[in-house]
Design an enzyme around this catalytic site. Structure first.
Site, PDB file in Angstrom:
ATOM      1  N   GLU A  29      83.994  77.776  48.861  1.00 46.63           N
ATOM      2  CA  GLU A  29      83.777  76.653  47.939  1.00 46.63           C
ATOM      3  C   GLU A  29      83.995  75.320  48.660  1.00 46.63           C
ATOM      4  O   GLU A  29      84.942  74.609  48.372  1.00 46.63           O
ATOM      5  CB  GLU A  29      84.642  76.795  46.680  1.00 46.63           C
ATOM      6  N   PRO A  30      83.110  74.980  49.572  1.00 50.14           N
ATOM      7  CA  PRO A  30      83.256  73.749  50.355  1.00 50.14           C
ATOM      8  C   PRO A  30      82.741  72.509  49.606  1.00 50.14           C
ATOM      9  O   PRO A  30      81.718  72.576  48.919  1.00 50.14           O
ATOM     10  CB  PRO A  30      82.361  74.020  51.571  1.00 50.14           C
ATOM     11  N   GLY A  31      83.461  71.423  49.733  1.00 47.20           N
ATOM     12  CA  GLY A  31      82.999  70.166  49.147  1.00 47.20           C
ATOM     13  C   GLY A  31      82.737  69.154  50.248  1.00 47.20           C
ATOM     14  O   GLY A  31      81.600  68.781  50.561  1.00 47.20           O
ATOM     15  N   ARG A  32      83.833  68.747  50.899  1.00 47.97           N
ATOM     16  CA  ARG A  32      83.782  67.720  51.941  1.00 47.97           C
ATOM     17  C   ARG A  32      82.716  68.024  52.996  1.00 47.97           C
ATOM     18  O   ARG A  32      81.947  67.142  53.394  1.00 47.97           O
ATOM     19  CB  ARG A  32      85.169  67.668  52.593  1.00 47.97           C
ATOM     20  N   CYS A  48      92.930  42.454  43.251  1.00 47.92           N
ATOM     21  CA  CYS A  48      94.155  41.659  43.169  1.00 47.92           C
ATOM     22  C   CYS A  48      95.329  42.617  43.285  1.00 47.92           C
ATOM     23  O   CYS A  48      96.004  42.943  42.304  1.00 47.92           O
ATOM     24  CB  CYS A  48      94.186  40.903  41.846  1.00 47.92           C
ATOM     25  N   GLY A  95      87.623  73.482  52.374  1.00 45.32           N
ATOM     26  CA  GLY A  95      88.543  72.871  53.321  1.00 45.32           C
ATOM     27  C   GLY A  95      88.035  72.675  54.735  1.00 45.32           C
ATOM     28  O   GLY A  95      88.786  72.232  55.602  1.00 45.32           O
ATOM     29  N   TYR A  98      84.971  62.574  47.721  1.00 48.95           N
ATOM     30  CA  TYR A  98      86.177  62.066  47.060  1.00 48.95           C
ATOM     31  C   TYR A  98      86.206  60.535  47.039  1.00 48.95           C
ATOM     32  O   TYR A  98      87.253  59.921  47.234  1.00 48.95           O
ATOM     33  CB  TYR A  98      87.447  62.639  47.738  1.00 48.95           C
TER      34      TYR A  98
END
Ligand SMILES: Cc1ncc(COP(=O)(O)O)c(C=O)c1O
Length: 472
Positions: free
Chosen positions: A310-313, A391, A249, A430
């Site tokens: 547990e970092p992702g971003r 579209c 986070g 993401y």
């Protein structure tokens, strides 16, 4: 440095063109086509090192587990593994990919709210570091599965800490109203019930307060809550928890150029421009818990503990750039008054990247800063309305619902025309992970610029056959 978004040796303007780790972005676009995602291995490593600084502000080992859901293309997973970072997965599929990328079981932790038996089996057979359990029902399933396999499963219980931050409502994961985790009382009951189970090693507790958290202090609140739980578990069941997982986070500053984006909604600024050193948040959290532990005479509970993040971003977002080509343009009169008096003309740019590639632009009204890759050194002083190729009326880069959660216009150099290449910055997290073939669009190629400056194709662009490859 001429532009506020430039980052030395990573994102630079050379001869008026955007360069990524020294590689000309427009050259990559013409070699691989657009849309194109370009990742920097050096930036990924720098981000991991930045997070690893947390190890020096605590008195116990740190285990850093990259949140694979942020992007799990195999080339990225291998780069993460080569940087000696461990991994957090969210499904049997991600677990399988992590194993295939070469992570050992002890490097893997497994989250998820709806695990199936085959996923639990794979986790147990792979002797992963921890299955992070979402409910009492799931814990029972894990115990039964481990018994059937004649094994012992390592488990960590995910708690609901009831901590709210000012991130996006869909990114809040620690509230009673969110779908994740179990109530602390349920967890305490589980520790009592299963403390002598031959098939469960109750080794940890876990929480995740949400993504893109603007408040560093939330980590101290979270750690205090976990420590209090740890103390109660010890007092009630005699179990000494071996690891505490504070989740991910940590925020990324999505507004490198906020002064130019005068239309940027003020309510959204704090979240999108959030910026703090993860190690500062961890230092504060550790210091506060150490003091509480000392006061309550339980300092020995911190001995032998491992702290997980547990970092992702914060590892992958700013390491990824999405290149797109302007495919169409038009002018539209705009009336902004009740009497429909014509006030101005909007210049529209239609790009080849849409919410099939950048899904959060539609679901969360997420903001990715846009620049011209071919005229990167020029002033971005001309407003454009920006939309993607789908579209679908929602495939636009402003707030189509009129709630002003995004700026109405994007600022770019004057006279942008079809064929010019643009770049969305901070587009690594993401995005690739959430892409779809909506509207029969090929998933784009992904390039990883290696540490030695060589640009390597790690995912090819899809072709016609890929559009029907799973149809029977
Ligand atoms: C359980 C869990 N851990 C880690 C993460 C990674 O969060 P972030 O990418 O914000 O670091 C998430 C994403 O929200 C998550 O749900």
């Amino acid at each position: 440095m001429t532009q506020p978004w430039e980052i030395e040796s990573f994102l630079e303007v050379r001869d008026n063109q955007l360069h990524i780790d020294g590689v000309n972005a427009a050259d990559l676009a013409s070699e691989h086509g657009t849309p194109l995602f370009v990742f920097s291995e050096s930036r990924i490593r720098r981000n991991i090192e930045r997070l690893r600084k947390s190890a020096s502000v605590i008195d116990c080992p740190l285990k850093l587990c990259y949140a694979a859901k942020a992007v799990s293309t195999m080339g990225i997973l291998r780069a993460i593994k080569d940087a000696e970072c461990d991994i957090e997965v969210n499904s049997g599929g991600e677990l399988w990919k992590a194993l295939k990328a070469g992570f050992s079981g002890q490097q893997i932790i497994f989250n998820g709210t709806s695990k199936e038996i085959w996923e639990i089996e794979l986790a147990i057979k792979s002797s992963i570091y921890a299955i992070q359990v979402d409910s009492l029902y799931e814990l029972e399933l894990i115990e039964q599965t481990a018994e059937r396999l004649g094994k012992k499963a390592n488990v960590s219980l995910r708690l609901v800490p009831e901590i709210e931050t000012s991130t996006h409502s869909a990114l809040q994961t620690a509230l009673l109203t969110s779908k994740f985790g179990m109530m602390p009382d349920e967890a305490f009951e589980a520790f009592r019930k299963y403390r002598n189970s031959p098939n469960l090693d109750l080794c940890g507790i876990h929480l995740h307060i949400g993504s893109q958290n603007p408040e560093a202090h939330a980590y101290a609140d979270a750690f205090q809550m976990l420590f209090e739980s740890m103390l109660r578990i010890y007092n009630e069941s005699g179990i000494k928890i071996r690891h505490i997982n504070l989740g991910g986070g940590f925020p990324v500053n999505y507004l490198p150029n906020v002064s130019q984006e005068s239309e940027f909604p003020s309510k959204q600024r704090e979240m999108f421009a959030a910026d703090f050193e993860p190690s500062d948040a961890v230092r504060e959290a550790w210091a506060s818990v150490k003091a509480i532990a000392a006061d309550s005479g339980a300092a020995d509970l911190l001995e032998g503990l491992t702290l997980l993040l547990e970092p992702g971003r914060s590892i992958i977002a700013d390491a990824g750039i999405c290149l797109t080509t302007v495919r169409n343009h038009k002018e539209r009169p705009v009336s902004e008054t009740a009497d429909h008096r014509l006030l101005t003309t909007d210049h529209w740019l239609l790009t080849d990247v849409g919410f099939n590639n950048l899904l959060s632009t539609a679901t969360y009204k997420w903001y990715y800063h846009l620049i011209s890759a071919e005229r990167a050194g020029e002033a971005s002083d001309t407003p454009y309305k920006l939309a993607g190729p789908l579209c679908d009326g929602g495939d636009v880069y402003f707030d189509v619902e009129g709630k002003k959660r995004l700026p109405d216009h994007r600022m770019l150099p004057e006279s942008i025309e079809p064929d010019e290449i643009l770049a969305f910055l901070n587009a690594g997290a993401y995005t690739v992970a959430q892409e779809s073939q909506y509207n029969g669009r090929f998933l784009p190629a992904v390039v990883l610029v290696r540490q030695d400056g060589k640009a390597e194709l790690i995912r090819r662009r899809e072709c016609f056959e890929d559009l029907i490859s799973t149809d029977v």
